[in-house]
Design an enzyme around this catalytic site. Sequence first.
Site, PDB file in Angstrom:
ATOM      1  N   SER A 199      -1.149   1.474   7.353  1.00  0.00           N
ATOM      2  CA  SER A 199      -2.559   1.394   7.737  1.00  0.00           C
ATOM      3  C   SER A 199      -2.851   0.254   8.701  1.00  0.00           C
ATOM      4  O   SER A 199      -3.696   0.381   9.596  1.00  0.00           O
ATOM      5  CB  SER A 199      -3.437   1.252   6.486  1.00  0.00           C
ATOM      6  OG  SER A 199      -3.247   2.350   5.609  1.00  0.00           O
ATOM      7  N   HIS A 245      -5.851  -3.995   7.069  1.00  0.00           N
ATOM      8  CA  HIS A 245      -6.605  -3.240   8.062  1.00  0.00           C
ATOM      9  C   HIS A 245      -7.202  -4.181   9.121  1.00  0.00           C
ATOM     10  O   HIS A 245      -7.112  -3.925  10.328  1.00  0.00           O
ATOM     11  CB  HIS A 245      -7.711  -2.448   7.386  1.00  0.00           C
ATOM     12  CG  HIS A 245      -7.204  -1.328   6.540  1.00  0.00           C
ATOM     13  ND1 HIS A 245      -8.030  -0.335   6.036  1.00  0.00           N
ATOM     14  CD2 HIS A 245      -5.960  -1.014   6.103  1.00  0.00           C
ATOM     15  CE1 HIS A 245      -7.318   0.520   5.335  1.00  0.00           C
ATOM     16  NE2 HIS A 245      -6.050   0.114   5.357  1.00  0.00           N
TER      17      HIS A 245
END
Length: 295
Positions: A199, A245
């Site tokens: 991610s 992230h």
Amino acid sequence: MEDQAVCCYRHPQRETGISCVRCERPICPECMISASVGFQCPECVRGGGQGSSGGPVPAGHPVRDARPRTIAGGALTADPRLVTKILIGLNLAVWFVALAIGDRFVNALDLVGRAYDPTAADLVGVAEGQWYRLVTAMFLHQQAYHIAFNMLSLWWLGGPLEAALGRARYLAVYLLAGLGGSALSYLLAAQNQPSLGASGAIFGLLGATAVLMRRLNYDMRPVIALLVLNLIFTFAWSRIAWQAHVGGLVVGTAVAYGMVHAPREKRALVQRLTCALMLLAIVAVVWLRTVQLTG
């Protein structure tokens, strides 16, 4: 009457707002070849001083390098998605191994700062010298929905970026963004909190996409909406490592900015310095956290 969308003459399904400075035909990022002034299409560059119709090149548009290049200076390739396919293959291969071996394999490769492993009867983690976890965690997944979402995102975002940046530069964005996500997760997350997944690298590609679209004067609303939705999802779900992230997004955006905004005359130098500075920042963050946990 609505305006008709302008599409690349080599890829009719792709809308674009950029035209070749020689023949003035619309071209997409995959077909753009950076020149001293604007961008040119592959046919005009191969013409070696002639336009697509075979006539002389208009004054004011000299070609310094006849080799086809992307907007970031990378070489055009026959398969502009090769690196993306390899990355997806690596992620899938690691996932299948994790399914076959189970938690023992995952616990040995996931990102953890410092924790006691009852199986090994010892402390494990990055702070214990297991630096490889910063990288291996980027390719590690457990749940099917997790890898499915990440690989679909990698395919959608990665292909166009690889075509626009070139293989080496695209891979640099991906890896540095992934490392940036790992580093921030290591710094801010609880030392015994494990994390894994691609991610961070995916968010880096999302930031790079925004930089590229801004550079090409594309409509920014779709990518901004996608970014906002992903950030909302990131902070709304407690099981997501938001640090990875955010770290990936920041590093990917910064590296991509250096890639596409580097001046043509010093492009390679600026791009290498950008990557080196980001890598040094990542190393500094990892070193700082390690001192905190072991000092």
